[in-house]
Write an enzyme that holds these catalytic residues in place. Structure first.
Site, PDB file in Angstrom:
ATOM      1  N   LYS A   1       0.852  -1.194   0.000  1.00 12.21           N
ATOM      2  CA  LYS A   1       0.000   0.000   0.000  1.00 12.21           C
ATOM      3  C   LYS A   1       0.887   1.244   0.000  1.00 12.21           C
ATOM      4  O   LYS A   1       1.635   1.474   0.949  1.00 12.21           O
ATOM      5  CB  LYS A   1      -0.915   0.044   1.234  1.00 12.21           C
ATOM      6  CG  LYS A   1      -1.994   1.112   1.081  1.00 12.21           C
ATOM      7  CD  LYS A   1      -2.652   1.511   2.377  1.00 12.21           C
ATOM      8  CE  LYS A   1      -1.873   2.550   3.139  1.00 12.21           C
ATOM      9  NZ  LYS A   1      -1.733   3.838   2.439  1.00 12.21           N
TER      10      LYS A   1
ATOM     11  N   GLU B   1      10.517  15.809  15.574  1.00 13.51           N
ATOM     12  CA  GLU B   1      10.884  15.745  14.158  1.00 13.51           C
ATOM     13  C   GLU B   1      10.239  16.915  13.408  1.00 13.51           C
ATOM     14  O   GLU B   1       9.009  17.058  13.411  1.00 13.51           O
ATOM     15  CB  GLU B   1      10.404  14.415  13.583  1.00 13.51           C
ATOM     16  CG  GLU B   1      10.931  14.122  12.198  1.00 13.51           C
ATOM     17  CD  GLU B   1      10.414  12.782  11.654  1.00 13.51           C
ATOM     18  OE1 GLU B   1       9.198  12.514  11.740  1.00 13.51           O
ATOM     19  OE2 GLU B   1      11.236  12.005  11.125  1.00 13.51           O
TER      20      GLU B   1
ATOM     21  N   CYS C   1      13.948  10.704   6.909  1.00 16.56           N
ATOM     22  CA  CYS C   1      14.018  10.236   8.299  1.00 16.56           C
ATOM     23  C   CYS C   1      15.426  10.364   8.870  1.00 16.56           C
ATOM     24  O   CYS C   1      15.597  10.483  10.084  1.00 16.56           O
ATOM     25  CB  CYS C   1      13.525   8.794   8.385  1.00 16.56           C
ATOM     26  SG  CYS C   1      14.412   7.686   7.282  1.00 16.56           S
TER      27      CYS C   1
ATOM     28  N   GLU D   1       9.720   1.050  10.718  1.00 21.40           N
ATOM     29  CA  GLU D   1      10.779   2.033  10.428  1.00 21.40           C
ATOM     30  C   GLU D   1      10.131   3.405  10.587  1.00 21.40           C
ATOM     31  O   GLU D   1       9.332   3.813   9.751  1.00 21.40           O
ATOM     32  CB  GLU D   1      11.312   1.859   9.006  1.00 21.40           C
ATOM     33  CG  GLU D   1      11.764   0.455   8.674  1.00 21.40           C
ATOM     34  CD  GLU D   1      12.725  -0.112   9.668  1.00 21.40           C
ATOM     35  OE1 GLU D   1      13.612   0.629  10.149  1.00 21.40           O
ATOM     36  OE2 GLU D   1      12.592  -1.292  10.017  1.00 21.40           O
TER      37      GLU D   1
END
Ligand code: NAD
Length: 537
Positions: free
Chosen positions: A231, A440, A340, A306
Site C-alpha cells: 500500500k 521531528e 528520516c 521504520e
C-alpha cells in the site's frame, strides 16, 4: 534514506540483454509459459503510455488495485493527489475498502505456498527482471517522483537507482540463505533449523521515498518466499501505480504474488487488522507505527517498524569545516528536509560555532530553490499539510526564543504561486529542551546549538525519544570512537552526509522503530526459523 550512490545520481549505462536473466518459464494463470508467450493479464498498457498518465487513475473505471495478476477498481473514497509545485490536483485515486483489501490478501494467501516452493533462483530471476524494467524506465519513473513528491530530478533519479539496488541486492541472496544442522540430544537424531517464509506481508509505505521504500520491502519479502500486499501513501500513489504497470506489462509475476491496494489510513488499518496478514512491514510516522503495533498485537502479527528520527549532527573542534558544512547542508535539505535520516539539529563545539554558523548560513543562502524538474537543490514540500507542520514547528521555535539567522518560512517561486515552498531556514538562540530540538521537524529548518564538551554533546544528542541516525564530524579517532560508542542511535554517519547502503542495516533505536531493514539482517526478518527433529535411530 537516500543511498550514498543515490545522492550523486549517477548516469549508469543501460544493462544489455535485459531479458537474458528471465529466460526461465513463468507461472501465469496456473500455467507455466515461456517468456516469449508471456502476456499481462492487466489492462494492456502501451510502453509509452506507461510514462504515467495521472489521469488514468482519475478516469471512471481507472483501475488502481492490482490483485491476483489483474487490475481492479477500488470502490472506497477517492483521495486527491496534488502537484506540490503548483498545488493543483493531478489525480484522484480511489481507496480500497476493507473487503477489497481482503480480496488482495486472499489472492496473496493462495499464491504463497506455490511461490515459496519455487527455487529461490527463480524468485531471484523475477526480481532481476523487475530491476531491468525499472532501469529501462528510470527517466519516466523519476519524472513521476518529481511530479508527485516534488523532489529535484537528480534526487528522483537517485531514488530509482536505490530502488533498483534493493531488487538486485536481494536477488543475489537466492543461493545464500542457509539453515543449520545440529546433532540431536539422543542417539540417532539430527536437528535441522530451516528458514521458512513468514507468509503474506503487508507492505505499508510513506510518501517521501515511494519507490525505494516499496522495493526495500518487496525485494527481501519476495525473495524469501513470501507474497505481498503493498500500500503506497495516499499522498504519492502515482509512482507506485506506474511501477506496478511496468511490472505487470514487462516482468509479470505469478498471479497473487505481488498485489497493490491504494488508499489512506483506513485502507492501511484494514491491512494491519486482517488475520490473513502474517507480517506488517511499515515505514512512516512514529505515532502511526504505534497504532500499527497496537492493532497487530491483537493477533500477534509480526511487525517491522521504520519510523521517524531527530538526527543530531555533532561538529567537533577539529572537524574539517568545509566537509562538515557541505555534508550537513546536504543532509538537512535533501528532499526539502523530508528524510528520516535528515540532520535535524546541529551541535557545534563552542570554539568554532561562529565560524561554522557563518559558513553554514552562506551555504544555505546559496541553495537553489525552485521547480523540481529544473537544476535546483530544494523543491517544494510534498503537501500543504507538511508545509503547515514545518511552519508550525518554526513558529513554536520562535515563540520559545529562537532567532532566524536566515530564511524564515514560506517562500514564493515565480510562476508557481500555489506551490508548497519553504525557504531554507537556520535558527540560533535555541536551547536543548525546545521542541525544535526534540520533535521531528521534517522540513528545511536547522537549529544550531553550541556545546562545551563531548559529554554535553552526547547527553543532548541522546536526550531524545528517537534513535535512528546521527552524524559526527571530527578528525580525532578517540572522539569518533567515543561518540559511536555512546550514541543511542542505530545508524551513525562519520564525516559524511546521509545515505544508506542496500547491504548495510537501517534500523532505529528507541521510538524510531522495531526491527530494521536492508542487508542480511533485514532480509532474514522476512523469515522464521522452523525446527525439524529427524529421528532415525
Ligand atoms: P504516515 O505514518 O502518516 O503514513 C505512512 C503510511 O501509513 C501511509 O501509507 C499511510 O496511509 C499509512 N497509514 C496511516 N495510518 C495508518 C494506520 N492507522 N494503519 C496502517 N497504516 C496507516 O507517515 P508519512 O507522513 O507518510 O511519512 C513520514 C514519516 O515517515 C516521517 O516520520 C519519517 O521520518 C518516516 N520515515 C521513516 C523512514 C525510516 O526508514 N525509518 C523512512 C521514510 C520515512
Amino acid at each position: 534514506m537516500p543511498s550514498s550512490t543515490a545522492t550523486r545520481a549517477r548516469s549508469s549505462t543501460r544493462p544489455s540483454g535485459r531479458w537474458a536473466h528471465c529466460e526461465r518459464a513463468s507461472w501465469r494463470g496456473g500455467v507455466w509459459t515461456e517468456p516469449s508467450r508471456r502476456r499481462s493479464r492487466g489492462f494492456g498498457v502501451a510502453e509509452e503510455d506507461v510514462a504515467f498518465s495521472a489521469a488514468r487513475a482519475s478516469e471512471p473505471g481507472g483501475a488502481v488495485s492490482f490483485v491476483d495478476g489483474e487490475w481492479r477498481e477500488a470502490s472506497g473514497t477517492p483521495i486527491a493527489v496534488t502537484d506540490p509545485a503548483s498545488g493543483e490536483e493531478i489525480a484522484s485515486v480511489p481507496s480500497a475498502t476493507a473487503a477489497e483489501v481482503g480480496d488482495a490478501l486472499d489472492a496473496a494467501r493462495r499464491a504463497q505456498r506455490e511461490w515459496s516452493r519455487l527455487p529461490a533462483t527463480t524468485r531471484g530471476d523475477h526480481l532481476r527482471a523487475i530491476a531491468g524494467v525499472f532501469a529501462d524506465h528510470r527517466e519516466a519513473l523519476a519524472d513521476s517522483l518529481v511530479r508527485e513528491v516534488g523532489k529535484p530530478k537528480a534526487q528522483a533519479l537517485g531514488e530509482v537507482e536505490f530502488a533498483i539496488g534493493f531488487l538486485r541486492y536481494n536477488a543475489d541472496w537466492d543461493r545464500r540463505i542457509e539453515g543449520e544442522i545440529l546433532p540431536g540430544d539422543v542417539p540417532g537424531e539430527v536437528i535441522h533449523l530451516l528458514r521458512a517464509p513468514v507468509g503474506v506481508v503487508g507492505a505499508i509505505c510513506p510518501w517521501n521515498f515511494p519507490l525505494a521504500v516499496l522495493c526495500r520491502k518487496i525485494a527481501p519479502a519476495l525473495l524469501t518466499g513470501n507474497t505481498v500486499v503493498a500500500k503506497p501513501s495516499e499522498v504519492t500513489p502515482l509512482t507506485t501505480l506506474h511501477a506496478f504497470r511496468l511490472v505487470a506489462e514487462h516482468a509479470p509475476l505469478p498471479p497473487g504474488v505481488l498485489n497493490l491496494v491504494t488508499g489512506g489510513r483506513e485502507t492501511g488499518a484494514a491491512l494491519v487488522a486482517d488475520p490473513r496478514t502474517s507480517m506488517v512491514s511499515f515505514t512512516g510516522h512514529r505515532d502511526t507505527g504505534k497504532s500499527v503495533m497496537a492493532t497487530a498485537a491483537e493477533r500477534l502479527t509480526r511487525v517491522s517498524l521504520e519510523l521517524g528520527g531527530k538526527a543530531p549532527a555533532i561538529v567537533w573542534r577539529d572537524a574539517d569545516l568545509d566537509l562538515a558544512v557541505a555534508s550537513i547542508v546536504d543532509a538537512r535539505h535533501f528532499n526539502a528536509g523530508q528524510v528520516c535520516t535528515s540532520a535535524e539539529r546541529v551541535l557545534v563545539h563552542e570554539s568554532i560555532v561562529d565560524d561554522f554558523t557563518g559558513r553554514y548560513v552562506a551555504a544555505v543562502e546559496a541553495l537553489r530553490v525552485g521547480h523540481p524538474s529544473g537544476e535546483v537543490d530544494v523543491g517544494p514540500m510534498v503537501s500543504a499539510a507538511q508545509h503547515r507542520k514545518t511552519s508550525a514547528a518554526l513558529e513554536t521555535a520562535l515563540r520559545e526564543g529562537a532567532t532566524v539567522l536566515t530564511g524564515g518560512g514560506t517562500a514564493t517561486v515565480d510562476g508557481y504561486a500555489g506551490g508548497y515552498w519553504f525557504t531554507p531556514t537556520v535558527l540560533g538562540g535555541v536551547r536543548p529542551g525546545m521542541s525544535v530540538m526534540t520533535e521531528e521537524t521534517f522540513g528545511p529548518v536547522t537549529p544550531i546549538y553550541p556545546v562545551a564538551d563531548l559529554d554535553e554533546a552526547l547527553a543532548i544528542a541522546n536526550d531524545s525519544r528517537y534513535g535512528l541516525s546521527a552524524y559526527i564530524f571530527s578528525r580525532d579517532y578517540g572522539t569518533v570512537m567515543r561518540t559511536v560508542d555512546d550514541l543511542d542511535f542505530g545508524e551513525i554517519y562519520i564525516n559524511r552526509t546521509l545515505g544508506e547502503s542496500v547491504h548495510a542495516h537501517h534500523a532505529g533505536f528507541k521510538e524510531s522503530g522495531i526491527g530494521g531493514e536492508d542487508g542480511k539482517w533485514g532480509l532474514l526478518r522476512y523469515t522464521q526459523i522452523k525446527t525439524a527433529y529427524h529421528h532415525f535411530g
